[in-house]
Scaffold this active site. Structure first.
Site, short mmCIF file in Angstrom:
data_model
loop_
_atom_site.label_atom_id
_atom_site.label_comp_id
_atom_site.label_asym_id
_atom_site.label_seq_id
_atom_site.Cartn_x
_atom_site.Cartn_y
_atom_site.Cartn_z
N ASP A 51 0.83 -1.21 0.00
CA ASP A 51 0.00 0.00 0.00
C ASP A 51 0.86 1.25 0.00
O ASP A 51 0.51 2.27 -0.61
CB ASP A 51 -0.89 0.03 1.26
CG ASP A 51 -2.20 -0.68 1.04
OD1 ASP A 51 -2.38 -1.30 -0.01
OD2 ASP A 51 -3.06 -0.61 1.95
N HIS A 69 -3.22 8.94 7.77
CA HIS A 69 -3.06 7.58 8.34
C HIS A 69 -1.68 7.29 8.92
O HIS A 69 -1.53 6.33 9.67
CB HIS A 69 -3.35 6.51 7.27
CG HIS A 69 -4.76 6.50 6.78
ND1 HIS A 69 -5.85 6.39 7.62
CD2 HIS A 69 -5.27 6.59 5.52
CE1 HIS A 69 -6.96 6.41 6.90
NE2 HIS A 69 -6.64 6.53 5.62
N ASP A 72 -12.26 11.28 -1.31
CA ASP A 72 -12.75 9.92 -1.56
C ASP A 72 -14.14 9.70 -0.96
O ASP A 72 -14.72 8.63 -1.12
CB ASP A 72 -11.75 8.85 -1.07
CG ASP A 72 -11.20 9.14 0.31
OD1 ASP A 72 -11.72 10.05 1.00
OD2 ASP A 72 -10.24 8.44 0.72
N ASP A 102 -12.64 12.91 4.98
CA ASP A 102 -12.19 11.80 4.13
C ASP A 102 -13.10 10.60 4.44
O ASP A 102 -13.60 10.48 5.57
CB ASP A 102 -10.75 11.49 4.54
CG ASP A 102 -10.00 10.56 3.61
OD1 ASP A 102 -9.09 11.05 2.91
OD2 ASP A 102 -10.28 9.34 3.62
N TYR A 155 -9.61 9.22 -5.30
CA TYR A 155 -9.01 8.23 -6.20
C TYR A 155 -9.69 8.14 -7.56
O TYR A 155 -9.28 7.33 -8.38
CB TYR A 155 -8.94 6.87 -5.49
CG TYR A 155 -8.22 7.03 -4.17
CD1 TYR A 155 -6.84 7.23 -4.14
CD2 TYR A 155 -8.92 7.10 -2.96
CE1 TYR A 155 -6.17 7.46 -2.94
CE2 TYR A 155 -8.27 7.32 -1.76
CZ TYR A 155 -6.89 7.50 -1.76
OH TYR A 155 -6.23 7.74 -0.58
N HIS A 193 -12.23 7.67 4.92
CA HIS A 193 -11.54 6.80 5.88
C HIS A 193 -11.35 7.50 7.22
O HIS A 193 -11.18 8.72 7.28
CB HIS A 193 -10.17 6.39 5.31
CG HIS A 193 -10.25 5.66 4.01
ND1 HIS A 193 -10.06 6.30 2.80
CD2 HIS A 193 -10.53 4.37 3.74
CE1 HIS A 193 -10.21 5.41 1.82
NE2 HIS A 193 -10.51 4.23 2.36
N GLY A 219 -1.85 3.20 4.76
CA GLY A 219 -2.86 3.75 3.86
C GLY A 219 -2.36 4.85 2.93
O GLY A 219 -2.98 5.93 2.86
ZN LIG Z 1 -9.33 8.16 2.42
#
Ligand SMILES: [Zn+2]
Length: 423
Positions: free
Chosen positions: A97, A139, A262, A174, A301, A176, A147
């Site tokens: 990743d 992250h 994202d 985000d 993304y 995430h 990440g």
């Molecule tokens: Zn994200």
């Protein structure tokens, strides 16, 4: 700064950022920041921005948060020598990743320099809002990549802000969970973190509503776990009351806003259904409080949509209206077939029921009711409503203790950048 009236908005960008590649097929593409910049320029928005090329921070600045051995590893590792470092690659979670690529360390320095430099400008009251779309890599951990993130510029920017500000609020939209930032400040009441994210069988797996912080930080980590299909209307209904309550109870004097794209509809890795207007509504609401704010990028993304989002949000921060018909730009072909700024959402089901949103909002409002109101400042000393606490010196521009090692060419590049953009 006042809640109304024009803001002094600064913008950090280095043209090198778009040249870094995570590798073929990797969803994280720094090129999206260059595309954003090109759109910002071609909409003419840069005329109202103070544009800066960040002065590179030294590796010692990065060790304010990250461990020495991890930073040294990032400085050392290259695609050519990585076979000699298999043990460290595993230990620092660098490989799949978070791959090793050419110029990796310079890349981390570039995006981090904009965030720390931006925080320093807010500290010295030279700007009301600073934008760094290359930042927001939320992250990264103290001694671990995660990440697609290596150095946590959000944490380092907050540490810079804490030199001047008693209380800093971090907001993360985000898709995430903003786990690296939450973890860094989990036990302190000087930083409140608030993340709205997809939760349940989804990276990074943390961010339950019950994770509220520990010790002195108990109640200062706020998490809104969400399901697939989050739309504009539902997002606004959860975001505004929670953030409004935080502003009332915590009264931050500086804000870091991570605007990961994202969470938009149609993201390659995401599963929400926000339009640009829904995403930017968060930015607009945060701006309405008139508190000095550092605005960062993050995930995102679907390549053609990230520049749309961050360009539109730049216009929102400037109170500038921009037309839906995209101006001609260097990456025009990416935006076909419609060549419009705004993009349609989908008809996917929103799995966040009104009941779920309301109940979770109430849980978070109750947590916020239980915290000490405005911690760290005696009632008579003020510090509310966005004013800087008393007795704080104003530092010179830059503010980083890198001993002036940054490349001279990187200082105050406003004029040069404008020349470059005028082409
Ligand atoms: Zn994200």
């Amino acid at each position: 700064m006042s809640a109304s009236g024009k803001k002094r908005v600064s913008y950090f960008y280095d043209a090198e950022i778009g040249n870094y590649h995570y590798g073929q097929g990797h969803p994280m593409k720094p090129h999206r920041v260059r595309m954003t910049h090109n759109l910002v320029v071609n909409y003419g928005l840069y005329r109202n921005l103070e544009v800066y090329r960040p002065k590179l921070v030294s590796h010692t600045n990065l060790t304010r948060f990250h461990s020495d051995d991890y930073v040294n590893f990032l400085r050392t590792i290259t695609p050519d020598n990585m076979t000699e470092f298999s043990r460290q690659l595993a230990r620092f979670n660098v490989g799949e990743d978070c791959p090793v690529f050419d110029g990796l360390f310079e890349f981390t320095q570039l995006y981090t320099s904009g965030s720390i430099g931006g925080a320093a400008r807010l500290n010295s009251n030279q700007s009301d809002i600073v934008i760094n779309w290359s930042g927001g890599l939320h992250h990264a951990k103290k001694a671990e990549a995660s990440g697609f993130c290596y150095i946590n510029d959000c944490v380092l920017a907050i540490l810079e802000l804490l030199k001047k500000h008693q209380r800093v609020l971090y907001i993360d939209i985000d898709i995430h969970h903003g786990d690296g930032v939450e973890e860094a400040f989990y036990a302190t009441s000087r930083v409140m973190t608030c993340s709205f994210h997809k939760f349940g069988e989804y990276f990074p797996g943390t961010g339950d509503v019950l994770d509220v912080g520990i010790d002195k930080g108990k109640g200062y980590s706020i998490n809104f776990p969400l399901n697939d299909g989050m739309d504009d209307e539902s997002f606004e209904k959860v975001f505004r009351p929670v953030i409004g309550k935080i502003m009332e109870r915590f009264a931050p004097t500086a804000i870091v806003l991570q605007c990961g794209a994202d969470s938009l509809s149609g993201d390659r890795l995401g599963c929400f259904n926000l339009s640009l207007k829904g995403h930017a509504s968060c930015v607009s609401y945060v701006k309405s409080f008139g508190v000095p704010t550092l605005v960062l990028g993050g995930g995102g993304y679907t390549l053609r949509n990230v520049p749309r989002c961050w360009t539109y949000e730049t216009s929102v921060l400037l109170d500038a209206e921009i037309k839906d018909c995209l101006p001609y730009n260097d990456y025009y072909e990416y935006f076909g077939p419609d060549y419009r700024l705004h993009m349609p959402t989908s008809n996917m089901t929103n799995l966040n029921s009104q009941k779920y949103c309301e109940e979770t909002t109430i849980k978070l409002l109750n947590i916020l009711d239980d915290i000490e109101a405005v911690p760290g400042v005696a009632v008579e000393s003020g510090g509310l409503n966005g004013q800087t606490p008393k007795g704080m010196d104003i530092e010179e521009e830059g503010g980083q203790d890198d001993g002036g090692k940054g490349d001279d060419k990187r200082e105050g590049k406003k004029g040069d950048l404008k020349t470059e953009m005028a082409k």
